[in-house]
Design an enzyme around this catalytic site. Structure first.
Site, mmCIF file in Angstrom:
data_model
loop_
_atom_site.group_PDB
_atom_site.id
_atom_site.type_symbol
_atom_site.label_atom_id
_atom_site.label_comp_id
_atom_site.label_asym_id
_atom_site.label_seq_id
_atom_site.Cartn_x
_atom_site.Cartn_y
_atom_site.Cartn_z
ATOM 1 N N ASP A 104 -39.265 5.712 -51.611
ATOM 2 C CA ASP A 104 -39.425 7.156 -51.709
ATOM 3 C C ASP A 104 -38.640 7.815 -50.578
ATOM 4 O O ASP A 104 -38.647 7.329 -49.437
ATOM 5 C CB ASP A 104 -40.916 7.501 -51.593
ATOM 6 C CG ASP A 104 -41.187 8.977 -51.832
ATOM 7 O OD1 ASP A 104 -41.395 9.344 -52.990
ATOM 8 O OD2 ASP A 104 -41.165 9.751 -50.864
ATOM 9 N N GLU B 217 -37.954 11.726 -56.536
ATOM 10 C CA GLU B 217 -37.281 11.102 -55.395
ATOM 11 C C GLU B 217 -37.712 9.662 -55.191
ATOM 12 O O GLU B 217 -37.461 9.065 -54.139
ATOM 13 C CB GLU B 217 -37.549 11.904 -54.122
ATOM 14 C CG GLU B 217 -38.989 11.883 -53.630
ATOM 15 C CD GLU B 217 -39.833 12.996 -54.203
ATOM 16 O OE1 GLU B 217 -40.821 13.378 -53.544
ATOM 17 O OE2 GLU B 217 -39.521 13.480 -55.312
#
Length: 305
Positions: free
Chosen positions: A165, A209
């Site tokens: 992430d 993301e």
């Protein structure tokens, strides 16, 4: 022709002469065919059907133009052989005319069929790419990730699941805008594609993301080397003029006998969120080891001693 094929095999596809040699091969095929026909009974040669392959070869590389040019060339060459042979009896003349008709039938209709099939194949490739590839990063998408995860766990393969992430990505979007955010995601896609190729892995955009890797089962020291390489590429990348660098957090878990895909994914997610909760820009291993890029070189050197 053999020398040409060997040269094509050894030559990278991006070479400026690659396309030239593949198309020039049609000329060599034509010359070889005319020579063989002249040596094997001319108009009545049993090798004449090779002419159909020459037409199809030209059609594949030059499309309709190739089909027409090759048909004209074969007509001219075959007619020359017929004239030089000077056998104008009914049987020879009938075979000559019939073969010319078939050349043009294959040249015209064959080219239409080949072009249609190539167009159909191209559309299938586009649909396949849209189905399994993320449009922005060029990585495999979430759907393909779930399919691969299920296939590998059902087959009881030993592999590693890496979940990652981008740190503070919401703040990046808020500060620099979503266009810069998209540029960062696109650059990460290029980094992860190259990295996955180097480690015989698969890279995915899990969503937003978040990213994922499916790695072969490797020992922990090799896993550390993988992340050292990953963070090294991240640190050297200039993502945009506005945002020069980003950091990421990861969690890595190994498949276990009989483990369900959802459980493995949940475990890797827990490790990822643990990394983010403990300061970000790090990797949490299931062995409770925490990877920091700043310490990686020292640890790798120590493991080799």
């Amino acid at each position: 022709m053999t020398v040409t094929q060997v040269a094509l095999i050894k030559m990278p596809a991006g070479n400026e002469y690659f396309n030239l040699l593949t198309k020039a091969g049609i000329v060599f095929d034509y010359i070889a065919l005319m020579w063989l026909l002249a040596l094997t009974n001319g108009v009545l040669s049993p090798l004449f059907p090779i002419a159909y392959l020459v037409v199809m070869h030209a059609t594949i590389y030059w499309r309709t133009k190739g089909a027409i040019l090759s048909s004209i060339s074969l007509t001219a060459g075959y007619s020359t052989i017929f004239a030089v042979q000077a056998q104008f009896d009914f049987n020879t003349t009938f075979v000559f005319i019939l073969n010319l008709v078939f050349i043009w039938i294959i040249g015209v209709f064959g080219s239409l069929i080949v072009i249609r099939e190539r167009k159909h194949l191209k559309q299938k490739e586009i649909f396949h790419e849209l189905m399994f590839t993320d449009y922005l990063t060029g990585l495999y998408n979430h759907r393909h990730f779930q399919e691969q995860l299920r296939i590998m766990t059902r087959a009881r393969q030993n592999f590693l699941l890496v979940m990652g992430d981008i740190d503070h990505f919401k703040q990046i979007n808020d500060q620099f805008g979503h266009l810069i955010g998209d540029e960062i995601l696109k650059n990460l896609g290029g980094i992860f594609r190259d990295l996955a190729e180097d480690y015989d892995a698969q890279a995915f955009r899990y969503g937003g993301e978040e990213f994922a890797f499916l790695l072969p089962s490797i020992e922990e020291t090799r896993q550390i080397s993988f992340f050292d390489d990953l963070y090294g590429r991240l640190s050297s990348e200039k993502f945009s003029k506005e945002c020069l660098s980003v950091t990421m957090s990861f969690g890595i878990a190994s498949s276990k006998s009989g483990i369900l895909p959802d459980k493995l994914l949940g475990y890797a997610d827990q490790l990822l969120y643990s990394a983010k909760a403990n300061g970000k820009n790090q990797v949490k291993f299931e062995s409770r080891y925490t990877y920091y890029y700043s310490k990686a070189k020292e640890e790798i050197a120590a493991s080799k001693q």
